[in-house]
Motif scaffolding. Structure first.
Motif, PDB file in Angstrom:
ATOM      1  N   VAL A 173      70.906 -42.014   3.791  1.00  0.00           N
ATOM      2  CA  VAL A 173      70.940 -41.485   5.277  1.00  0.00           C
ATOM      3  C   VAL A 173      72.071 -40.563   5.581  1.00  0.00           C
ATOM      4  O   VAL A 173      71.974 -39.445   6.215  1.00  0.00           O
ATOM      5  CB  VAL A 173      70.290 -42.331   6.089  1.00  0.00           C
ATOM      6  N   GLY A 174      73.212 -41.180   5.274  1.00  0.00           N
ATOM      7  CA  GLY A 174      74.498 -40.551   5.380  1.00  0.00           C
ATOM      8  C   GLY A 174      74.685 -39.274   4.654  1.00  0.00           C
ATOM      9  O   GLY A 174      75.178 -37.993   5.389  1.00  0.00           O
ATOM     10  N   VAL A 175      74.179 -39.159   3.663  1.00  0.00           N
ATOM     11  CA  VAL A 175      74.330 -37.816   2.835  1.00  0.00           C
ATOM     12  C   VAL A 175      73.219 -36.977   3.377  1.00  0.00           C
ATOM     13  O   VAL A 175      73.570 -35.601   3.500  1.00  0.00           O
ATOM     14  CB  VAL A 175      74.287 -38.088   1.147  1.00  0.00           C
ATOM     15  N   GLY A 176      71.934 -37.448   3.429  1.00  0.00           N
ATOM     16  CA  GLY A 176      71.070 -36.468   3.997  1.00  0.00           C
ATOM     17  C   GLY A 176      71.411 -35.821   5.339  1.00  0.00           C
ATOM     18  O   GLY A 176      71.204 -34.708   5.594  1.00  0.00           O
ATOM     19  N   GLY A 177      71.852 -36.559   6.401  1.00  0.00           N
ATOM     20  CA  GLY A 177      72.480 -36.167   7.504  1.00  0.00           C
ATOM     21  C   GLY A 177      73.677 -34.875   7.330  1.00  0.00           C
ATOM     22  O   GLY A 177      73.350 -34.105   8.038  1.00  0.00           O
ATOM     23  N   THR A 178      74.306 -35.367   6.636  1.00  0.00           N
ATOM     24  CA  THR A 178      75.723 -34.452   6.290  1.00  0.00           C
ATOM     25  C   THR A 178      74.985 -32.893   5.612  1.00  0.00           C
ATOM     26  O   THR A 178      75.503 -32.082   5.995  1.00  0.00           O
ATOM     27  CB  THR A 178      76.530 -34.974   5.130  1.00  0.00           C
TER      28      THR A 178
ATOM     29  N   VAL B 112      71.813 -31.751   6.343  1.00  0.00           N
ATOM     30  CA  VAL B 112      71.455 -31.129   7.274  1.00  0.00           C
ATOM     31  C   VAL B 112      72.408 -30.289   8.235  1.00  0.00           C
ATOM     32  O   VAL B 112      72.113 -29.232   8.647  1.00  0.00           O
ATOM     33  CB  VAL B 112      70.495 -31.998   8.112  1.00  0.00           C
ATOM     34  N   VAL B 113      73.329 -31.158   8.531  1.00  0.00           N
ATOM     35  CA  VAL B 113      74.383 -30.459   9.487  1.00  0.00           C
ATOM     36  C   VAL B 113      75.043 -28.987   8.609  1.00  0.00           C
ATOM     37  O   VAL B 113      75.429 -28.249   9.402  1.00  0.00           O
ATOM     38  CB  VAL B 113      75.666 -31.352   9.678  1.00  0.00           C
ATOM     39  N   ILE B 114      75.427 -29.521   7.394  1.00  0.00           N
ATOM     40  CA  ILE B 114      76.042 -28.234   6.774  1.00  0.00           C
ATOM     41  C   ILE B 114      75.302 -27.112   6.709  1.00  0.00           C
ATOM     42  O   ILE B 114      75.491 -26.072   6.811  1.00  0.00           O
ATOM     43  CB  ILE B 114      76.377 -28.768   5.221  1.00  0.00           C
ATOM     44  N   ARG B 115      73.776 -27.186   6.359  1.00  0.00           N
ATOM     45  CA  ARG B 115      73.051 -26.172   6.091  1.00  0.00           C
ATOM     46  C   ARG B 115      72.392 -25.604   7.334  1.00  0.00           C
ATOM     47  O   ARG B 115      71.972 -24.331   7.689  1.00  0.00           O
ATOM     48  CB  ARG B 115      71.744 -26.578   5.400  1.00  0.00           C
ATOM     49  N   GLY B 116      72.818 -26.327   8.508  1.00  0.00           N
ATOM     50  CA  GLY B 116      72.245 -25.907   9.739  1.00  0.00           C
ATOM     51  C   GLY B 116      70.788 -26.239  10.082  1.00  0.00           C
ATOM     52  O   GLY B 116      69.793 -26.515   9.235  1.00  0.00           O
ATOM     53  N   SER B 117      70.501 -26.148  11.317  1.00  0.00           N
ATOM     54  CA  SER B 117      68.868 -26.479  11.643  1.00  0.00           C
ATOM     55  C   SER B 117      67.991 -25.414  11.850  1.00  0.00           C
ATOM     56  O   SER B 117      67.131 -25.594  11.927  1.00  0.00           O
ATOM     57  CB  SER B 117      68.916 -27.210  13.081  1.00  0.00           C
TER      58      SER B 117
END
Length: 89
Positions: free
Chosen positions: A76-81, A83-88
């Motif tokens: 979940v932490g890697v996935g959230g990171t 998502v934030v890096i790529r932008g929404s």
């Protein structure tokens, strides 16, 4: 068995560096790049997965539950990171 699990995670993280452009750190001044880096990195990842498998196989049910929870938290932490890096959008 927590030590085997943690050691396995560490080997996986170190081994993943073998697949990057910079290569796997070998000494303070030398890095393994290209085919050598990928080979040693792959061996590190395989050894790490083996360590995690041994920890899960030999651990108590309580330890297995903790390993599952830790692994889910990492995913979940890697996935959230990402998502934030790529932008929404």
């Amino acid at each position: 068995m927590g030590g085997f699990y943690s050691l396995g995670l560490m080997f996986i993280l170190v081994g993943a560096a073998g697949f990057t452009r910079r290569g796997l750190p070998f000494t303070s001044k030398k890095r393994l790049k290209g085919r050598r880096g990928r080979t040693v990195g792959g061996l590190c990842v395989a050894f790490g997965l083996l360590g995690i498998a041994v920890a899960c196989w030999a651990g108590t049910p309580e330890e297995r539950r903790h390993f599952r929870t830790l692994t889910l938290g990492i995913v979940v932490g890697v996935g959230g990171t990402l998502v934030v890096i790529r932008g929404s959008g």
